[in-house]
Design a protein around this motif. Structure first.
Motif: not given
Length: 294
Positions: A135-145, A178-193
């Motif tokens: 959710l936070s990275m989706c907000c960042v994406l919208l802010f960037s756009l 690509a943007c949402f795929l990157l967000i998903l990859i980072l989200s999975f990273q966060g969950g696994f960490y």
């Protein structure tokens, strides 16, 4: 029980840091791109006698600035992954130990049983940081756009000298995906960490050590592979634990040690996080099942 535990963890006031710290991490990651924009703007303003070809090139780069490229620049840098491992350690990883030390775990186990409680806690430890980060990275994406533009990315606005690989081709052809795929990859990273940090609870009941363990593991995964040269036989295997090996694919990466497809390398990277997390969680389950068995 799962819904109640999710509500309890989502109500943690520290969750707000996801929406404060991660945008800061993205902003820091865009420093090179922002400096380049400033340089181009200053050059056009101060050097009116530039070669017409150079002037057109500079103008094309400035006119091609877009929020998609800026988002990818910031989200693929060290700061985002660094901040997420610190946040998941504080918010999620030590939750199991906190319940155990405070006695809340005993209360929950007396009502639902250890197995149900443990897997509920396991699910929440993964889901809460995953959802918050997404959710936070989706907000960042919208802010960037909104801060730059919604126009499709072009190679004229290429500050990272993108390599010609399937991930960069996907970005230029399907930038939303690509943007949402990157967000998903980072989200999975966060969950696994977060799960890795929870697994450390099998060896210590110190909440501070548990909270910093995801960050410590992230630093190890970042630094250790770089101790070996690209020519080293073991390098292509160590590269899979390198965090930017997965997220950097979309803007180019100098750390490619294998000819595997990008999708396979990302899968292997996440698998390298999941397997040790599963082992540690298994040890934690066995230890506490013996302790709390009714």
């Amino acid at each position: 029980m799962l819904s109640k535990e999710l509500k309890r963890m989502f109500k943690n006031p520290l969750n707000l840091f996801f929406f404060l710290i991660l945008p800061l991490g993205w902003f820091l990651g865009t420093k090179a791109a922002r400096l380049n924009i400033q340089f181009l703007s200053k050059s056009l303003a101060e050097m009116s006698n530039l070669n017409p070809i150079i002037t057109k090139t500079y103008e094309a780069q400035l006119n091609a600035q877009n929020g998609f490229m800026m988002f990818m620049e910031g989200a693929s840098e060290f700061y985002i992954s660094c901040f997420i491992t610190i946040l998941v350690g504080i918010i999620a990883s030590a939750s199991f130990t906190y319940d155990k030390n405070s006695g809340f775990g005993n209360f929950s186990i007396s009502r639902s049983g250890f197995k149900k409680y443990f897997f509920c806690k396991l699910s929440c430890t993964f889901l809460v940081p995953f959802v918050l980060f997404f959710l936070s990275m989706c907000c960042v994406l919208l802010f960037s756009l909104f801060s730059y533009s919604f126009q499709p990315p072009t190679e004229a606005f290429n500050f990272s000298m993108m390599e010609d690989n399937p991930a960069t081709k996907l970005f230029f052809s399907h930038y939303w995906v690509a943007c949402f795929l990157l967000i998903l990859i980072l989200s999975f990273q966060g969950g696994f960490y977060a799960l890795l940090g929870m697994g450390v609870s099998a060896f210590t009941s110190n909440r501070f050590l548990i909270s910093i363990s995801p960050f410590a593991i992230y630093i190890f995964c970042t630094l250790f592979p770089q101790l070996f040269s690209i020519q080293a036989p073991i390098a292509k295997y160590l590269a899979w634990i390198f965090p930017n090996y997965a997220v950097g694919a979309f803007i180019g990466n100098d750390f490619w040690y294998t000819n595997l497809p990008v999708s396979a390398t990302i899968f292997l990277h996440l698998l390298c996080l999941l397997i040790p997390a599963a082992v540690l969680i298994g040890i934690l389950y066995i230890q506490n099942k013996k302790q709390y068995i009714k």
